[in-house]
Design a protein around this motif. Structure first.
Motif, PDB file in Angstrom:
ATOM      1  N   TYR A  13      35.829  74.072 -31.535  1.00  0.00           N
ATOM      2  CA  TYR A  13      35.387  73.357 -30.289  1.00  0.00           C
ATOM      3  C   TYR A  13      36.240  73.801 -28.828  1.00  0.00           C
ATOM      4  N   ILE A  15      38.014  77.671 -27.527  1.00  0.00           N
ATOM      5  CA  ILE A  15      38.505  78.998 -27.907  1.00  0.00           C
ATOM      6  C   ILE A  15      39.912  79.121 -27.988  1.00  0.00           C
ATOM      7  N   GLY A  90      37.848  71.373 -13.944  1.00  0.00           N
ATOM      8  CA  GLY A  90      38.049  71.250 -15.382  1.00  0.00           C
ATOM      9  C   GLY A  90      39.391  71.896 -15.916  1.00  0.00           C
ATOM     10  N   GLY A  91      39.650  73.064 -15.196  1.00  0.00           N
ATOM     11  CA  GLY A  91      40.886  73.899 -15.807  1.00  0.00           C
ATOM     12  C   GLY A  91      40.234  74.562 -16.953  1.00  0.00           C
ATOM     13  N   PHE A  92      40.939  75.006 -17.801  1.00  0.00           N
ATOM     14  CA  PHE A  92      40.406  75.733 -18.908  1.00  0.00           C
ATOM     15  C   PHE A  92      40.419  75.312 -20.351  1.00  0.00           C
ATOM     16  N   LEU A  93      40.812  74.139 -20.039  1.00  0.00           N
ATOM     17  CA  LEU A  93      41.048  73.416 -21.580  1.00  0.00           C
ATOM     18  C   LEU A  93      40.001  72.286 -21.488  1.00  0.00           C
ATOM     19  N   PRO A  94      39.279  72.121 -22.718  1.00  0.00           N
ATOM     20  CA  PRO A  94      38.684  70.832 -22.921  1.00  0.00           C
ATOM     21  C   PRO A  94      39.201  69.676 -22.906  1.00  0.00           C
ATOM     22  N   THR A  95      38.622  68.758 -22.310  1.00  0.00           N
ATOM     23  CA  THR A  95      39.416  67.448 -22.525  1.00  0.00           C
ATOM     24  C   THR A  95      40.192  67.066 -23.370  1.00  0.00           C
ATOM     25  N   GLU A  96      39.344  66.979 -24.730  1.00  0.00           N
ATOM     26  CA  GLU A  96      39.882  66.310 -25.925  1.00  0.00           C
ATOM     27  C   GLU A  96      41.180  67.202 -26.282  1.00  0.00           C
ATOM     28  N   ALA A  99      44.344  66.591 -24.555  1.00  0.00           N
ATOM     29  CA  ALA A  99      45.094  65.324 -25.217  1.00  0.00           C
ATOM     30  C   ALA A  99      45.713  65.638 -26.443  1.00  0.00           C
ATOM     31  N   GLU A 483      44.649  65.446 -17.336  1.00  0.00           N
ATOM     32  CA  GLU A 483      43.868  66.653 -17.780  1.00  0.00           C
ATOM     33  C   GLU A 483      43.529  67.426 -16.173  1.00  0.00           C
ATOM     34  N   ARG A 484      43.045  66.399 -15.212  1.00  0.00           N
ATOM     35  CA  ARG A 484      42.444  67.162 -13.860  1.00  0.00           C
ATOM     36  C   ARG A 484      42.809  65.780 -12.960  1.00  0.00           C
TER      37      ARG A 484
ATOM     38  N   MET B   1      31.381  71.350 -13.492  1.00  0.00           N
ATOM     39  CA  MET B   1      32.600  70.559 -14.040  1.00  0.00           C
ATOM     40  C   MET B   1      33.428  69.775 -13.092  1.00  0.00           C
ATOM     41  N   ALA B  38      38.280  79.656 -14.593  1.00  0.00           N
ATOM     42  CA  ALA B  38      38.783  78.689 -15.483  1.00  0.00           C
ATOM     43  C   ALA B  38      37.580  78.377 -16.374  1.00  0.00           C
ATOM     44  N   ARG B  42      36.151  77.730 -20.299  1.00  0.00           N
ATOM     45  CA  ARG B  42      35.664  76.613 -21.183  1.00  0.00           C
ATOM     46  C   ARG B  42      34.371  77.077 -22.072  1.00  0.00           C
ATOM     47  N   ARG B  44      33.707  79.244 -23.485  1.00  0.00           N
ATOM     48  CA  ARG B  44      33.848  80.247 -24.569  1.00  0.00           C
ATOM     49  C   ARG B  44      33.330  81.679 -24.355  1.00  0.00           C
ATOM     50  N   ASN B 257      38.952  60.365 -23.082  1.00  0.00           N
ATOM     51  CA  ASN B 257      38.501  61.451 -22.469  1.00  0.00           C
ATOM     52  C   ASN B 257      37.941  61.377 -20.931  1.00  0.00           C
TER      53      ASN B 257
END
Ligand code: HEM
Ligand SMILES: [Cu+2]
Lengths: 675, 329
Positions: A13, A15, A90-96, A99, A483-484, B1, B38, B42, B44, B257
């Motif tokens: 989910y 990288i 959103g930065g580089f990390l998925p939200t979940e 967390a 997260e943001r 985003m 960034a 995200r 990938r 989330n």
């Protein structure tokens, strides 16, 4: 057949998550290959994994702590980078994934870094300081280690299979309940904490029994080194506090797995009960983490000031007062629950009362410096850095203890700054100081001081850069776990904080280099006398590393700072005469503790993924192995008196050669070892 | 985003506390560049070689946006008597603690300097006790804690979030925390909003809190206080704003989330402005029926500011009652 486990469990989910999983798997493979190529498996099994010796178990605890520190630190770095760039993006990390990161970072730092670190240090040092040959229950000690390791392994597994909890290190339901978080995450969290918690509880019991029963003749309680006092207090806290956590997580597991209603939103459940139980453990836990560090600082400051610790009785009393009071303040973690002002004010005042003994300790350490001869080796640097930085955390802690002030910064990054301000300069620096201080005793050679000092300066400056901005951000209203965000004014401070973590990273690199350089130069750094710092307590009277039995003839203690006093009197390495030697028994190695740890891991893993038969197997295996152990005979090994005598005579002769004039007096051994 | 919520917040400038928005654009290029990098991360399969650029941009942002760092601090630049008192309390406590804390820095510095080994100052290796010193290091902190304890006791009572915030007729508001937005009901006025709290200046208001999801924490920096909102339970917070301003509030307790976007706008308006707003809301139409509310909650997303002319009375209590079920038998 495989419960909830399927191909979906793989971390595709994100990288970053996939890369982490890859690194974890490759790391394990690399270790396996390395051990195979160098034919080290038997050595590892015989010398280390199955060992019941307190020093070896202590070292293994510390290794677990250091490995997990690396992971949790990288997670902190990711969080910091994310927040530095996540203004309006959103930065580089998925939200979940974000967390999961703050949840694993917090849980790992507490359960799998600081807990094993301090347990490991106590393991190595405590028996030596009280003149004991080992802990009271060596086999139980190994069980504690392997349960903790199983917990750590479970957290590592969650990198590769499934996802970890997103509910924060405190895991409040009903967020972590079955309805909101149906996945395996909270179950991983529950089981990792449960395994580690049981491991810690048995370690605590063991330390208490050891201090109570195995002190050398003449070592009254009030003659014990301060590190032993803090170990005692921490162990008492562990034994009284950890059951609350184990109960809380177990009940939560019942809720999640079997539809119970302890903490559910509906059907009469009440999540505030979880919060109560959690902090009933959680507040004592912060003292569990910090007291051994206090003990280490007491030893380090006295040793490197080359003088007696100031206010020994005060320090003892303050330690025990903190221990008792720590059970009376847990409600300050949820002043914002809406309790009545009487309740909140009561707990606020109780919390401040703890500040008194803590402040007293700081002053006692300061006056230990007064009219000393200060040497600034790495452990002492950590101690000084601690003294100055820790009080800042203390001040913000008192602020948080004032309910109306807490209302304005609760759950903000101000709180994050506060507890890192306690746990990094306090607990973690304490462990670093202890690590540098006792490393020669545990391993036999000193750590390189230059790299140690570089590491310290990076950690200290990095700490300030990384966490002082958070106080300000907290006052700007920035929530924790964000997260943001959409407030441009926050970003520069978050960039500064990220820069601080880069500095800390440089410190970590220095520490890794320090380990490598020290290992490379180990011959030059060898601690030939066993007393590299002109030490004060009994652990410095034995060789580095000590023999398996520590003391062939148990020392007779007549004062505090027993070894120091005997050096002053010129009786540091007495010859008790051949008749004083008797056969002694040391525990034989046992693979059963390792097996029980892994059986517990299987049980936990199966419970997480709901694989019934496997869980039953793991449970049955752990129980049967314990029963098996109870039927084992010949679990100890006799060491004949003659061997002990020969060993001691050899050591005394070696010491004579090391010290010109053949006379061993105050400080002579130390100067002999230090070029 | 980008966060739709943030865009909304900025559209409503001048915000309170005054945002340093434009200054952020100093970082202009760097920010955009960094966000692009960034974002590709995200998605990938990020093309190689970008991370260097990201690092560069990172440093640029740091340097270029320093002026923004002078952003306001709502905890100090308050807009309400409660928050003001809380800030003063923090200041007083800090001053009191300075008595025991400043000496630590001074003594640590002095001792480290004077007694370093190379200086060969007076050395008393056996000095380890002094009754006057012991009395002082136990006594002085104790006195300070007694003083602080007095502050705690009195202020915890005078700043009780459950007590009405000063004189005047209280405006009643009910707030429901949902995933991931706030629903505000004004039982006296009959109107409702999502993600916007409008209150008159210089008049006490009381917000009854509950949650239609996991635990939330209600907080308006600059007005004061923070109280949990929990499903099946009713908590409350009493506040008061001094002067008209655009402010913001948010949930402080991680709730999943959408948590990061769970901010709401707070508009403090004059008495007339408040009347005008009510009439405007009345006229604007839109009804927050049970069904509409149910649909809104189900969305599990942040939401734009919305105003409703009416809501189904009793909605708040129904949300609480929903969770007060008995165990099945
Ligand atoms: C080594 C340097 C460290 C850095 C750079 C660091 C950084 C961070 C960051 C960025 C967060 C997230 C803050 C947020 O929620 O906004 C965090 C949370 C946390 N950290 Fe650390 N940390 C460090 C060391 C430690 C240590 C030694 C502990 C010891 C126990 C610790 C315990 C925690 C806990 C419990 C949380 C809260 C997690 C949660 O929100 O559930 N950290 N840390
Ligand atoms: Cu606490």
């Amino acid at each position: 057949m495989w419960g909830r486990l399927s191909a979906d469990a793989l971390p595709v989910y994100s990288i970053v998550a996939a890369a982490a999983a890859g690194i974890a798997v490759l790391g394990v493979l690399a270790v396996i290959v390395l051990l195979t190529v160098t034919h080290r498996w038997t050595w590892l099994w015989r010398e280390w994994l199955t060992s019941l010796n307190h020093r070896r178990i202590g070292i293994m605890y510390v290794i677990v702590a250091l490995v997990m520190l690396l992971r949790a630190f990288i997670e902190a770095l990711l969080i910091r980078v994310q927040q530095a760039i996540a203004y309006d993006s959103g930065g580089f990390l998925p939200t979940e994934h974000f967390a999961q990161l703050f949840t694993t970072h917090g849980s790992i730092m507490i359960f799998f870094v600081l807990m094993p670190f301090l347990t490991g240090m106590i393991n190595v040092v405590l028996p030596l300081q009280i003149g004991a040959r080992d802990l009271a229950f060596p086999w139980l000690n190994a069980i504690g280690l392997w349960l903790t390791t199983a917990g750590a392994a479970l957290v590592m597994t969650s990198l590769v299979l499934g996802r970890f909890s997103t509910g924060g290190w405190s895991g409040y339901p009903n967020y972590t309940g079955a309805i909101v978080s149906p996945g395996v995450g909270p179950d991983y969290w529950i089981w990792a904490l449960t395994l580690a918690g049981i491991g810690s509880t048995v370690a605590g019991i063991n330390f208490i029994a050891t201090i109570w029963k195995l002190r050398a003749p003449g070592m009254t309680l009030m003659r014990m080194p301060l590190f032993c006092w803090t170990a005692l207090c921490t162990s008492l806290l562990i034994v009284f506090a950890f059951p609350a956590l184990t109960v809380a997580t177990s009940l939560l597991w019942l809720d999640r797995t079997f539809g119970f209603h302890f903490f559910t939103q509906t059907d009469g459940g009440n999540m505030m009960q979880f919060v109560n139980l959690f902090w009933l453990w959680g507040h004592p836990e912060v003292y569990i983490l910090i007291l051994p560090a206090f003990g280490a600082f007491s030893e380090v400051i006295a040793t490197f000031s080359q003088k007696k610790v100031f206010g020994y009785a005060s320090l003892v009393f303050a330690t025990m007062a903190i221990g008792v009071l720590s059970f009376t303040v847990w409600l300050h973690h949820f002043f914002t629950m809406g309790a009545s002002p009487n309740v909140n004010a009561f707990f606020g005042i109780m919390t401040m009362v703890i500040a008194v003994p803590t402040g007293v300790k700081v002053y006692d350490w300061l006056f230990t410096l007064y009219r000393g001869r200060l040497r600034f080796d790495t452990p002492m640097l950590y101690a000084i850095g601690f003294l100055v930085t820790f009080v800042i955390g203390g001040v913000t802690g008192v602020l948080l203890a004032i309910p109306p002030v807490d209302y304005t910064v609760h759950n903000s990054v101000f709180l994050i700054a506060h507890f890192h301000n306690m746990l990094i300069p306090g607990s973690l620096f304490g462990m670093f100081a202890a690590f540098n201080f006792w490393f020669p005793k545990a391993v036999g050679f000193r750590l390189d001081d230059a790299w140690g000092r570089r590491g310290f300066w990076f950690w200290l400056t990095g700490f300030y850069a990384a966490f002082m901005p958070l106080y300000l951000l907290g006052m700007m209203g920035m929530s924790r776990r964000l997260e943001r965000y959409s407030h441009p004014g926050w970003q520069p401070w978050l960039v500064l904080a990220a820069f601080g973590v880069v500095l800390i990273a440089a410190g970590v690199v220095c520490q890794v280099i320090q380990l490598y350089v020290s290992w490379r130069d180990r011959e030059a750094l060898r601690d030939a006398t066993g007393d590299p710092w002109d030490g004060r307590a009994l652990e410095w009277s034995v060789a580095s590393p000590p023999p398996e039995w520590n003391f062939a003839v148990r020392p007779r203690v007549r004062s505090r700072d027993a070894f120091h006093e005997s050096k002053v009197e010129g009786l540091a390495y007495p010859d008790p005469g051949r008749d004083a030697y008797r056969d002694i028994f040391v525990p034989r190695n046992s693979g059963l503790a390792v097996a029980i740890g892994w059986a517990a891991y299987v049980l936990a893993f199966a419970a997480v993924w709901r694989i019934g038969w496997l869980a039953a197997l793991g449970l049955a295996a752990s129980v049967l192995l314990v029963i098996w152990r109870s039927f084992q005979t010949g679990t100890t090994e006799r060491i004949p008196a003659q061997t002990l005598y020969d060993y001691d005579r050899g050591r005394r002769e070696a010491l004579m050669r090391l010290v010109p004039g053949g006379e061993i007096m105050h400080g002579a051994a130390a100067s002999g070892a230090r070029p | 985003m980008t966060n739709p919520f943030a865009a909304r917040l900025r559209r409503n400038a001048p915000a309170w506390p005054p945002d340093a928005g434009p200054a952020a654009n100093l970082a202009g290029f760097a920010v955009k560049r960094m966000h692009a990098v960034a974002a590709s991360f995200r998605k990938r399969g990020e093309p190689a070689g970008r991370s260097g650029l990201a690092a560069l941009a990172f440093v640029l942002v740091g340097a270029a946006s320093l002026p923004v760092a002078a952003a306001p601090i709502p905890l100090i630049q308050t807009n309400g008597p409660i928050a003001l008192e809380q800030a003063r309390l923090m200041r007083d406590a800090l001053l009191l603690m300075a008595i025991v804390v400043l000496p630590v820095f001074v003594l640590a510095g002095t001792f480290v300097w004077r007694y370093r080994r190379s200086r060969q100052a007076t050395y008393r290796p056996d000095w380890s006790f002094s009754l006057p010193l012991e009395l002082a290091i136990w006594g002085i902190p104790t006195c300070i804690v007694i003083a602080l304890g007095f502050l705690v006791w009195t202020r915890t009572h005078s700043l009780d979030p459950y007590a009405q915030a000063g004189p005047g007729s209280v405006l009643e508001v009910q707030a429901i925390a949902t995933d991931w937005k706030w629903v505000f009901l004004y039982p006296g006025l009959g109107v409702a909003t999502v993600n916007e709290l409008v209150v008159p200046a210089d008049r006490p208001f009381r917000i009854a809190l509950t949650s239609d999801t996991v635990m939330n924490a209600f907080f308006i920096p600059g007005l004061g206080g923070q109280i949990f909102a929990m499903a099946g339970m009713r908590t409350q917070i009493n506040l008061r704003a001094t002067s008209p301003a655009e402010m913001w509030g948010r949930n402080m307790q991680f709730s999943g989330n959408g948590f990061y976007g769970q901010e709401f706008r707070v508009r403090v308006v004059g008495a007339q402005g408040f009347d005008a707003w009510r009439q405007h809301a009345r006229a604007a139409g839109g009804q927050l029926t049970r069904a509409a509310y149910g649909a809104l909650v189900k969305q599990q997303a942040t939401a734009p500011v919305t105003t409703y002319a009416r809501f189904d009375p009793g909605l708040f209590d129904e949300v609480i009652a929903k969770y007060r079920t008995e165990p099945h038998r």
